[in-house]
Design a protein around this motif. Sequence first.
Motif, PDB file in Angstrom:
ATOM      1  N   ALA A   1       0.985  -1.327  -0.350  1.00 39.13           N
ATOM      2  CA  ALA A   1       0.141   0.556  -0.597  1.00 39.13           C
ATOM      3  C   ALA A   1       0.763   1.355  -0.165  1.00 39.13           C
ATOM      4  O   ALA A   1       0.412   2.304  -0.517  1.00 39.13           O
ATOM      5  CB  ALA A   1      -0.888   0.157   1.327  1.00 39.13           C
ATOM      6  N   THR A   2       1.945   1.218   0.980  1.00 37.84           N
ATOM      7  CA  THR A   2       2.165   2.078   0.499  1.00 37.84           C
ATOM      8  C   THR A   2       4.247   2.593  -0.620  1.00 37.84           C
ATOM      9  O   THR A   2       4.651   3.045  -0.097  1.00 37.84           O
ATOM     10  CB  THR A   2       3.339   2.753   2.084  1.00 37.84           C
ATOM     11  N   GLY A   3       4.461   0.997  -0.446  1.00 41.50           N
ATOM     12  CA  GLY A   3       5.759   0.902  -1.541  1.00 41.50           C
ATOM     13  C   GLY A   3       7.000   0.643  -0.486  1.00 41.50           C
ATOM     14  O   GLY A   3       8.291   1.249  -0.867  1.00 41.50           O
ATOM     15  N   LEU A   4       6.773   0.979   1.269  1.00 43.18           N
ATOM     16  CA  LEU A   4       8.255   0.696   1.644  1.00 43.18           C
ATOM     17  C   LEU A   4       8.481  -0.534   2.206  1.00 43.18           C
ATOM     18  O   LEU A   4       7.395  -1.390   2.110  1.00 43.18           O
ATOM     19  CB  LEU A   4       7.267   1.802   3.145  1.00 43.18           C
ATOM     20  N   ARG A   5       9.330  -0.485   2.593  1.00 43.61           N
ATOM     21  CA  ARG A   5       9.901  -1.702   2.988  1.00 43.61           C
ATOM     22  C   ARG A   5       9.589  -1.603   4.515  1.00 43.61           C
ATOM     23  O   ARG A   5      10.279  -1.190   5.293  1.00 43.61           O
ATOM     24  CB  ARG A   5      11.375  -1.897   1.843  1.00 43.61           C
ATOM     25  N   ALA A   6       9.335  -2.688   4.776  1.00 44.36           N
ATOM     26  CA  ALA A   6       9.376  -2.848   6.367  1.00 44.36           C
ATOM     27  C   ALA A   6      11.221  -3.629   6.642  1.00 44.36           C
ATOM     28  O   ALA A   6      11.216  -4.586   6.249  1.00 44.36           O
ATOM     29  CB  ALA A   6       7.977  -4.411   6.949  1.00 44.36           C
ATOM     30  N   THR A   7      10.698  -3.051   8.460  1.00 42.54           N
ATOM     31  CA  THR A   7      12.560  -3.802   8.207  1.00 42.54           C
ATOM     32  C   THR A   7      11.965  -4.476   9.283  1.00 42.54           C
ATOM     33  O   THR A   7      11.083  -4.260  10.563  1.00 42.54           O
ATOM     34  CB  THR A   7      13.026  -1.998   9.358  1.00 42.54           C
ATOM     35  N   TRP A   8      12.229  -5.914  10.068  1.00 44.28           N
ATOM     36  CA  TRP A   8      12.170  -6.818  10.980  1.00 44.28           C
ATOM     37  C   TRP A   8      12.822  -6.888  11.445  1.00 44.28           C
ATOM     38  O   TRP A   8      14.382  -7.315  11.876  1.00 44.28           O
ATOM     39  CB  TRP A   8      12.141  -7.974  10.120  1.00 44.28           C
ATOM     40  N   SER A   9      12.669  -6.852  13.036  1.00 47.42           N
ATOM     41  CA  SER A   9      13.207  -7.491  14.165  1.00 47.42           C
ATOM     42  C   SER A   9      13.854  -8.342  14.665  1.00 47.42           C
ATOM     43  O   SER A   9      13.778  -9.148  15.184  1.00 47.42           O
ATOM     44  CB  SER A   9      12.896  -6.108  15.465  1.00 47.42           C
ATOM     45  N   SER A  10      12.385  -9.680  14.690  1.00 45.07           N
ATOM     46  CA  SER A  10      12.006 -10.402  15.117  1.00 45.07           C
ATOM     47  C   SER A  10      11.311 -11.371  13.825  1.00 45.07           C
ATOM     48  O   SER A  10      10.230  -9.644  13.631  1.00 45.07           O
ATOM     49  CB  SER A  10      11.795 -10.800  16.420  1.00 45.07           C
ATOM     50  N   GLU A  11      10.492 -12.268  14.193  1.00 43.11           N
ATOM     51  CA  GLU A  11       9.125 -12.561  13.309  1.00 43.11           C
ATOM     52  C   GLU A  11       7.964 -12.087  13.811  1.00 43.11           C
ATOM     53  O   GLU A  11       6.789 -11.404  13.450  1.00 43.11           O
ATOM     54  CB  GLU A  11       9.111 -13.914  13.410  1.00 43.11           C
ATOM     55  N   ASP A  12       8.041 -11.378  15.294  1.00 39.50           N
ATOM     56  CA  ASP A  12       6.568 -10.808  15.911  1.00 39.50           C
ATOM     57  C   ASP A  12       7.114  -9.205  15.933  1.00 39.50           C
ATOM     58  O   ASP A  12       6.147  -8.564  16.613  1.00 39.50           O
ATOM     59  CB  ASP A  12       6.846 -10.721  17.286  1.00 39.50           C
ATOM     60  N   PHE A  13       8.193  -8.235  14.964  1.00 42.08           N
ATOM     61  CA  PHE A  13       8.154  -7.305  15.053  1.00 42.08           C
ATOM     62  C   PHE A  13       8.527  -6.451  14.095  1.00 42.08           C
ATOM     63  O   PHE A  13       9.459  -6.966  12.993  1.00 42.08           O
ATOM     64  CB  PHE A  13       8.545  -6.409  16.257  1.00 42.08           C
ATOM     65  N   ALA A  14       7.408  -5.324  13.017  1.00 46.89           N
ATOM     66  CA  ALA A  14       8.140  -4.856  11.686  1.00 46.89           C
ATOM     67  C   ALA A  14       7.953  -3.201  11.776  1.00 46.89           C
ATOM     68  O   ALA A  14       6.510  -3.642  12.412  1.00 46.89           O
ATOM     69  CB  ALA A  14       7.525  -6.003  10.853  1.00 46.89           C
ATOM     70  N   GLU A  15       8.535  -2.886  11.416  1.00 41.88           N
ATOM     71  CA  GLU A  15       8.473  -1.216  11.098  1.00 41.88           C
ATOM     72  C   GLU A  15       8.516  -0.491   9.990  1.00 41.88           C
ATOM     73  O   GLU A  15       8.634  -1.387   9.508  1.00 41.88           O
ATOM     74  CB  GLU A  15       9.297  -0.926  12.037  1.00 41.88           C
TER      75      GLU A  15
END
Length: 132
Positions: A23-37
């Motif tokens: 939806a945004t064209g941004l890539r998520a950064t993952w800290s763990s399988e339980d948390f993304a930004e």
Amino acid sequence: MEFISIRVITADVARLAGFYERATGLRATWSSEDFAELRTASATLAIGSTRTVALFAPGAARPADNRSVIIEFLVDDVDGVYKNLTGFVEEFVNEPTTMPWGNRSLLLRDPDGNLVNFFTPVTPAAIARFAR
């Protein structure tokens, strides 16, 4: 004080992060399988698993239960976003509409039912409010 992020709790972080990436064209950064930004220049959309809630206070947040918050993204062309997301988004609440306060707005629901607003300022006053 500086506003940094809003966190959405979900039962499926990968699904919701994938939705926001598309939806945004941004890539998520993952800290763990339980948390993304998903980070923008001004704020971050954090997506946390239901498993993370217990670290704060068990039962304090429930996924797919929001009916009062709208997650908003300033975009260059809200009509283009609408075209891009047609066929991908399951529920549009409204098509691009010019609001009385001067923003052209597209309101939809993400896969967990959270309201998301993509908007473009179109009147001189609205454009001035968001000038960078």
